[in-house]
Design a protein around this motif. Structure first.
Motif, PDB file in Angstrom:
ATOM      1  N   ARG A 175       0.865  -1.184   0.000  1.00  0.00           N
ATOM      2  CA  ARG A 175       0.000   0.000   0.000  1.00  0.00           C
ATOM      3  C   ARG A 175       0.899   1.231   0.000  1.00  0.00           C
ATOM      4  NH1 ARG A 175      -3.178  -2.921   4.641  1.00  0.00           N
ATOM      5  NH2 ARG A 175      -4.579  -4.156   3.373  1.00  0.00           N
ATOM      6  N   TYR A 176       0.273   2.404  -0.099  1.00  0.00           N
ATOM      7  CA  TYR A 176       1.051   3.645  -0.183  1.00  0.00           C
ATOM      8  C   TYR A 176       0.469   4.709   0.733  1.00  0.00           C
ATOM      9  CZ  TYR A 176       2.786   1.195  -4.198  1.00  0.00           C
ATOM     10  OH  TYR A 176       3.347   0.231  -4.991  1.00  0.00           O
ATOM     11  N   ALA A 177       1.357   5.407   1.424  1.00  0.00           N
ATOM     12  CA  ALA A 177       0.985   6.550   2.257  1.00  0.00           C
ATOM     13  C   ALA A 177       1.658   7.766   1.637  1.00  0.00           C
ATOM     14  CB  ALA A 177       1.459   6.357   3.686  1.00  0.00           C
ATOM     15  N   GLN A 178       0.985   8.883   1.677  1.00  0.00           N
ATOM     16  CA  GLN A 178       1.545  10.089   1.094  1.00  0.00           C
ATOM     17  C   GLN A 178       2.170  10.961   2.177  1.00  0.00           C
ATOM     18  OE1 GLN A 178      -0.848  13.221  -1.070  1.00  0.00           O
ATOM     19  NE2 GLN A 178       0.053  12.065  -2.775  1.00  0.00           N
ATOM     20  N   ALA A 179       3.433  11.306   1.982  1.00  0.00           N
ATOM     21  CA  ALA A 179       4.151  12.186   2.905  1.00  0.00           C
ATOM     22  C   ALA A 179       3.661  13.626   2.721  1.00  0.00           C
ATOM     23  CB  ALA A 179       5.649  12.103   2.642  1.00  0.00           C
ATOM     24  N   HIS A 180       4.028  14.494   3.634  1.00  0.00           N
ATOM     25  CA  HIS A 180       3.586  15.895   3.599  1.00  0.00           C
ATOM     26  C   HIS A 180       3.982  16.617   2.317  1.00  0.00           C
ATOM     27  CE1 HIS A 180       7.577  17.663   4.382  1.00  0.00           C
ATOM     28  NE2 HIS A 180       7.774  16.559   5.074  1.00  0.00           N
ATOM     29  N   ASP A 181       5.045  16.162   1.649  1.00  0.00           N
ATOM     30  CA  ASP A 181       5.487  16.810   0.410  1.00  0.00           C
ATOM     31  C   ASP A 181       4.945  16.118  -0.845  1.00  0.00           C
ATOM     32  OD1 ASP A 181       6.964  14.500   0.579  1.00  0.00           O
ATOM     33  OD2 ASP A 181       8.911  15.470   0.341  1.00  0.00           O
ATOM     34  N   GLY A 182       4.018  15.167  -0.657  1.00  0.00           N
ATOM     35  CA  GLY A 182       3.379  14.504  -1.793  1.00  0.00           C
ATOM     36  C   GLY A 182       4.046  13.237  -2.271  1.00  0.00           C
ATOM     37  N   VAL A 183       5.188  12.860  -1.689  1.00  0.00           N
ATOM     38  CA  VAL A 183       5.889  11.639  -2.089  1.00  0.00           C
ATOM     39  C   VAL A 183       5.163  10.423  -1.512  1.00  0.00           C
ATOM     40  CG1 VAL A 183       8.055  10.348  -1.832  1.00  0.00           C
ATOM     41  CG2 VAL A 183       8.108  12.794  -2.279  1.00  0.00           C
ATOM     42  N   ASP A 184       4.940   9.411  -2.356  1.00  0.00           N
ATOM     43  CA  ASP A 184       4.308   8.174  -1.902  1.00  0.00           C
ATOM     44  C   ASP A 184       5.348   7.246  -1.277  1.00  0.00           C
ATOM     45  OD1 ASP A 184       1.741   8.856  -2.744  1.00  0.00           O
ATOM     46  OD2 ASP A 184       2.075   8.057  -4.754  1.00  0.00           O
ATOM     47  N   ILE A 185       5.037   6.711  -0.088  1.00  0.00           N
ATOM     48  CA  ILE A 185       5.908   5.772   0.621  1.00  0.00           C
ATOM     49  C   ILE A 185       5.216   4.411   0.619  1.00  0.00           C
ATOM     50  CG2 ILE A 185       7.069   5.270   2.806  1.00  0.00           C
ATOM     51  CD1 ILE A 185       7.992   7.970   1.986  1.00  0.00           C
ATOM     52  N   ALA A 186       5.905   3.380   0.132  1.00  0.00           N
ATOM     53  CA  ALA A 186       5.341   2.034   0.090  1.00  0.00           C
ATOM     54  C   ALA A 186       5.412   1.398   1.478  1.00  0.00           C
ATOM     55  CB  ALA A 186       6.104   1.172  -0.911  1.00  0.00           C
ATOM     56  N   TYR A 187       4.352   0.672   1.844  1.00  0.00           N
ATOM     57  CA  TYR A 187       4.345  -0.062   3.112  1.00  0.00           C
ATOM     58  C   TYR A 187       3.490  -1.310   2.992  1.00  0.00           C
ATOM     59  CZ  TYR A 187      -0.351   1.674   4.293  1.00  0.00           C
ATOM     60  OH  TYR A 187      -1.693   1.929   4.299  1.00  0.00           O
ATOM     61  N   GLN A 188       3.740  -2.266   3.902  1.00  0.00           N
ATOM     62  CA  GLN A 188       2.973  -3.505   3.982  1.00  0.00           C
ATOM     63  C   GLN A 188       2.613  -3.745   5.435  1.00  0.00           C
ATOM     64  OE1 GLN A 188       5.759  -6.331   2.348  1.00  0.00           O
ATOM     65  NE2 GLN A 188       5.100  -5.926   0.255  1.00  0.00           N
ATOM     66  N   VAL A 189       1.462  -4.371   5.672  1.00  0.00           N
ATOM     67  CA  VAL A 189       1.006  -4.673   7.027  1.00  0.00           C
ATOM     68  C   VAL A 189       0.840  -6.180   7.139  1.00  0.00           C
ATOM     69  CG1 VAL A 189      -0.820  -4.321   8.729  1.00  0.00           C
ATOM     70  CG2 VAL A 189      -0.178  -2.461   7.185  1.00  0.00           C
ATOM     71  N   THR A 190       1.411  -6.773   8.202  1.00  0.00           N
ATOM     72  CA  THR A 190       1.272  -8.208   8.463  1.00  0.00           C
ATOM     73  C   THR A 190       0.830  -8.409   9.902  1.00  0.00           C
ATOM     74  OG1 THR A 190       3.617  -8.399   9.059  1.00  0.00           O
ATOM     75  CG2 THR A 190       3.028  -8.880   6.779  1.00  0.00           C
ATOM     76  N   GLY A 191       0.045  -9.441  10.145  1.00  0.00           N
ATOM     77  CA  GLY A 191      -0.411  -9.751  11.498  1.00  0.00           C
ATOM     78  C   GLY A 191      -1.685  -9.017  11.852  1.00  0.00           C
ATOM     79  N   LYS A 192      -2.288  -9.424  12.992  1.00  0.00           N
ATOM     80  CA  LYS A 192      -3.576  -8.843  13.395  1.00  0.00           C
ATOM     81  C   LYS A 192      -3.658  -8.532  14.883  1.00  0.00           C
ATOM     82  CE  LYS A 192      -5.994 -11.048   9.662  1.00  0.00           C
ATOM     83  NZ  LYS A 192      -6.927 -12.020   9.195  1.00  0.00           N
TER      84      LYS A 192
END
Length: 86
Positions: free
Chosen positions: A16-33
């Motif tokens: 997935r992607y989160a957008q930083a304050h300057d508009g750059v997309d940062i890739a991330y993944q989530v595992t576990g619950k």
């Protein structure tokens, strides 16, 4: 998965992607619950998508999922995230 193999492509978490304050997309993944939410930047040189091919990383990540919801982030400009403009 055997001890010599990483995680198969279809078993890997969704990127997935989160957008930083300057508009750059940062890739991330989530595992576990679980309720503990560690945010991990595993390596500044290896994209999170490739880490799952390493058997040692795959074992570590699966064990971490037993008690947490781990959030794995790429460094800015590495992997599937956007490279910041200069």
């Amino acid at each position: 998965m055997t001890a010599e193999e990483g995680v198969e492509e279809d078993e890997r978490p969704v990127t997935r992607y989160a957008q930083a304050h300057d508009g750059v997309d940062i890739a991330y993944q989530v595992t576990g619950k679980a309720t503990l939410d560690p945010v991990l930047l595993p390596s500044a040189a290896v994209p999170i998508g490739l880490l799952w091919e390493d058997p040692g990383f795959a074992r570590f990540a699966k064990r971490l999922c037993d008690f947490s919801r781990a959030i794995w982030c790429d460094a800015r400009g590495i992997g599937e995230g956007q490279c910041p403009a200069f």
